[in-house]
Design a protein around this motif. Structure first.
Motif, PDB file in Angstrom:
ATOM      1  N   GLY A  22       7.862  79.798 -13.622  1.00  0.00           N
ATOM      2  CA  GLY A  22       9.088  79.166 -13.202  1.00  0.00           C
ATOM      3  C   GLY A  22       9.759  78.316 -14.264  1.00  0.00           C
ATOM      4  N   GLU A  23       9.140  78.159 -15.429  1.00  0.00           N
ATOM      5  CA  GLU A  23       9.748  77.353 -16.487  1.00  0.00           C
ATOM      6  C   GLU A  23      10.542  78.257 -17.421  1.00  0.00           C
ATOM      7  OE1 GLU A  23       6.976  74.880 -18.527  1.00  0.00           O
ATOM      8  OE2 GLU A  23       5.962  74.300 -16.691  1.00  0.00           O
ATOM      9  N   ALA A  24      11.785  77.888 -17.663  1.00  0.00           N
ATOM     10  CA  ALA A  24      12.628  78.655 -18.561  1.00  0.00           C
ATOM     11  C   ALA A  24      12.393  78.206 -19.997  1.00  0.00           C
ATOM     12  CB  ALA A  24      14.100  78.463 -18.186  1.00  0.00           C
ATOM     13  N   VAL A  25      12.617  79.115 -20.918  1.00  0.00           N
ATOM     14  CA  VAL A  25      12.488  78.798 -22.333  1.00  0.00           C
ATOM     15  C   VAL A  25      13.875  78.477 -22.869  1.00  0.00           C
ATOM     16  CG1 VAL A  25      11.863  79.702 -24.601  1.00  0.00           C
ATOM     17  CG2 VAL A  25      10.505  80.309 -22.598  1.00  0.00           C
ATOM     18  N   ASN A  26      14.012  77.332 -23.518  1.00  0.00           N
ATOM     19  CA  ASN A  26      15.282  76.936 -24.108  1.00  0.00           C
ATOM     20  C   ASN A  26      15.316  77.430 -25.548  1.00  0.00           C
ATOM     21  OD1 ASN A  26      17.594  75.765 -25.009  1.00  0.00           O
ATOM     22  ND2 ASN A  26      17.013  73.665 -24.533  1.00  0.00           N
ATOM     23  N   VAL A  27      16.053  78.532 -25.783  1.00  0.00           N
ATOM     24  CA  VAL A  27      16.099  79.107 -27.121  1.00  0.00           C
ATOM     25  C   VAL A  27      16.977  78.297 -28.075  1.00  0.00           C
ATOM     26  CG1 VAL A  27      15.587  81.442 -26.346  1.00  0.00           C
ATOM     27  CG2 VAL A  27      17.966  80.694 -26.501  1.00  0.00           C
ATOM     28  N   HIS A  28      17.752  77.373 -27.541  1.00  0.00           N
ATOM     29  CA  HIS A  28      18.644  76.558 -28.373  1.00  0.00           C
ATOM     30  C   HIS A  28      18.084  75.166 -28.620  1.00  0.00           C
ATOM     31  CE1 HIS A  28      21.672  79.660 -28.151  1.00  0.00           C
ATOM     32  NE2 HIS A  28      21.490  79.708 -26.846  1.00  0.00           N
ATOM     33  N   GLU A  29      16.821  74.982 -28.310  1.00  0.00           N
ATOM     34  CA  GLU A  29      16.199  73.660 -28.430  1.00  0.00           C
ATOM     35  C   GLU A  29      16.224  73.141 -29.865  1.00  0.00           C
ATOM     36  OE1 GLU A  29      11.823  71.638 -27.663  1.00  0.00           O
ATOM     37  OE2 GLU A  29      12.290  73.587 -26.822  1.00  0.00           O
ATOM     38  N   ASN A  30      16.092  74.041 -30.835  1.00  0.00           N
ATOM     39  CA  ASN A  30      16.016  73.612 -32.229  1.00  0.00           C
ATOM     40  C   ASN A  30      17.241  74.012 -33.045  1.00  0.00           C
ATOM     41  OD1 ASN A  30      13.430  72.404 -32.016  1.00  0.00           O
ATOM     42  ND2 ASN A  30      12.521  74.440 -31.990  1.00  0.00           N
ATOM     43  N   ASP A  31      18.358  74.292 -32.388  1.00  0.00           N
ATOM     44  CA  ASP A  31      19.585  74.602 -33.117  1.00  0.00           C
ATOM     45  C   ASP A  31      20.079  73.355 -33.842  1.00  0.00           C
ATOM     46  OD1 ASP A  31      19.532  77.136 -32.183  1.00  0.00           O
ATOM     47  OD2 ASP A  31      21.224  76.933 -30.817  1.00  0.00           O
ATOM     48  N   HIS A  32      20.631  73.558 -35.014  1.00  0.00           N
ATOM     49  CA  HIS A  32      21.152  72.438 -35.798  1.00  0.00           C
ATOM     50  C   HIS A  32      22.567  72.760 -36.243  1.00  0.00           C
ATOM     51  CE1 HIS A  32      17.205  70.563 -36.013  1.00  0.00           C
ATOM     52  NE2 HIS A  32      16.713  71.761 -36.269  1.00  0.00           N
ATOM     53  N   ASP A  33      23.442  71.809 -36.076  1.00  0.00           N
ATOM     54  CA  ASP A  33      24.805  71.931 -36.565  1.00  0.00           C
ATOM     55  C   ASP A  33      24.926  71.069 -37.805  1.00  0.00           C
ATOM     56  OD1 ASP A  33      25.621  73.559 -34.468  1.00  0.00           O
ATOM     57  OD2 ASP A  33      26.066  71.839 -33.191  1.00  0.00           O
ATOM     58  N   GLY A  34      25.602  71.590 -38.795  1.00  0.00           N
ATOM     59  CA  GLY A  34      25.767  70.792 -39.999  1.00  0.00           C
ATOM     60  C   GLY A  34      26.206  71.652 -41.161  1.00  0.00           C
ATOM     61  N   GLN A  35      26.136  71.077 -42.325  1.00  0.00           N
ATOM     62  CA  GLN A  35      26.552  71.775 -43.533  1.00  0.00           C
ATOM     63  C   GLN A  35      25.423  71.771 -44.542  1.00  0.00           C
ATOM     64  OE1 GLN A  35      30.012  69.739 -44.941  1.00  0.00           O
ATOM     65  NE2 GLN A  35      31.328  70.523 -43.327  1.00  0.00           N
ATOM     66  N   MET A  36      25.475  72.755 -45.421  1.00  0.00           N
ATOM     67  CA  MET A  36      24.516  72.821 -46.506  1.00  0.00           C
ATOM     68  C   MET A  36      25.291  73.014 -47.798  1.00  0.00           C
ATOM     69  SD  MET A  36      21.436  75.505 -47.148  1.00  0.00           S
ATOM     70  CE  MET A  36      22.271  76.624 -48.256  1.00  0.00           C
ATOM     71  N   SER A  37      24.894  72.317 -48.815  1.00  0.00           N
ATOM     72  CA  SER A  37      25.539  72.496 -50.104  1.00  0.00           C
ATOM     73  C   SER A  37      24.482  72.391 -51.193  1.00  0.00           C
ATOM     74  CB  SER A  37      26.624  71.448 -50.323  1.00  0.00           C
ATOM     75  OG  SER A  37      26.049  70.159 -50.335  1.00  0.00           O
ATOM     76  N   PHE A  38      24.787  72.948 -52.351  1.00  0.00           N
ATOM     77  CA  PHE A  38      23.880  72.851 -53.481  1.00  0.00           C
ATOM     78  C   PHE A  38      24.692  72.855 -54.758  1.00  0.00           C
ATOM     79  CE2 PHE A  38      24.543  77.311 -52.755  1.00  0.00           C
ATOM     80  CZ  PHE A  38      24.632  77.871 -54.017  1.00  0.00           C
ATOM     81  N   GLU A  39      24.098  72.329 -55.782  1.00  0.00           N
ATOM     82  CA  GLU A  39      24.738  72.308 -57.086  1.00  0.00           C
ATOM     83  C   GLU A  39      23.905  73.142 -58.042  1.00  0.00           C
ATOM     84  OE1 GLU A  39      25.482  68.345 -58.438  1.00  0.00           O
ATOM     85  OE2 GLU A  39      26.282  67.708 -56.511  1.00  0.00           O
ATOM     86  N   SER A  40      24.598  73.863 -58.924  1.00  0.00           N
ATOM     87  CA  SER A  40      23.901  74.707 -59.884  1.00  0.00           C
ATOM     88  C   SER A  40      24.625  74.635 -61.212  1.00  0.00           C
ATOM     89  CB  SER A  40      23.866  76.152 -59.389  1.00  0.00           C
ATOM     90  OG  SER A  40      23.317  76.983 -60.373  1.00  0.00           O
ATOM     91  N   ASP A  41      23.839  74.635 -62.267  1.00  0.00           N
ATOM     92  CA  ASP A  41      24.425  74.653 -63.611  1.00  0.00           C
ATOM     93  C   ASP A  41      24.763  76.060 -64.056  1.00  0.00           C
ATOM     94  OD1 ASP A  41      24.183  71.897 -63.810  1.00  0.00           O
ATOM     95  OD2 ASP A  41      22.177  72.008 -64.687  1.00  0.00           O
ATOM     96  N   ALA A  42      24.322  77.081 -63.305  1.00  0.00           N
ATOM     97  CA  ALA A  42      24.572  78.474 -63.679  1.00  0.00           C
ATOM     98  C   ALA A  42      25.990  78.867 -63.284  1.00  0.00           C
ATOM     99  CB  ALA A  42      23.568  79.388 -62.988  1.00  0.00           C
ATOM    100  N   SER A  43      26.603  79.675 -64.118  1.00  0.00           N
ATOM    101  CA  SER A  43      27.944  80.153 -63.808  1.00  0.00           C
ATOM    102  C   SER A  43      27.861  81.319 -62.822  1.00  0.00           C
ATOM    103  CB  SER A  43      28.645  80.624 -65.090  1.00  0.00           C
ATOM    104  OG  SER A  43      28.027  81.802 -65.571  1.00  0.00           O
ATOM    105  N   THR A  44      29.000  81.684 -62.282  1.00  0.00           N
ATOM    106  CA  THR A  44      29.047  82.804 -61.346  1.00  0.00           C
ATOM    107  C   THR A  44      28.570  84.079 -62.020  1.00  0.00           C
ATOM    108  OG1 THR A  44      30.904  81.769 -60.193  1.00  0.00           O
ATOM    109  CG2 THR A  44      30.556  84.121 -59.800  1.00  0.00           C
TER     110      THR A  44
END
Length: 59
Positions: A22-44
């Protein structure tokens, strides 16, 4: 039991109350909203070259 005979109780569908507790599984329990960014010295161009090398290695 002889060859080809069977127990009819084995042919019945068995239901298990353990699977349906009778217990439902919450598949959205660990969803995260946000942004990710990174910096790199390598050119395209360098990054595209590395990607090409990795694809060549897979073949």
């Amino acid at each position: 039991m002889g060859f080809g005979s069977y127990d009819e109780s084995e042919q019945q569908q068995h239901t298990s109350d353990d699977d349906d507790n009778g217990e439902a599984v919450n598949v959205h329990e660990n969803d995260h909203d946000g942004q990710m960014s990174f910096e790199s010295d390598a050119s395209t161009d360098e990054l595209i070259s590395q990607l090409g090398s990795m694809k060549d290695d897979d073949e």
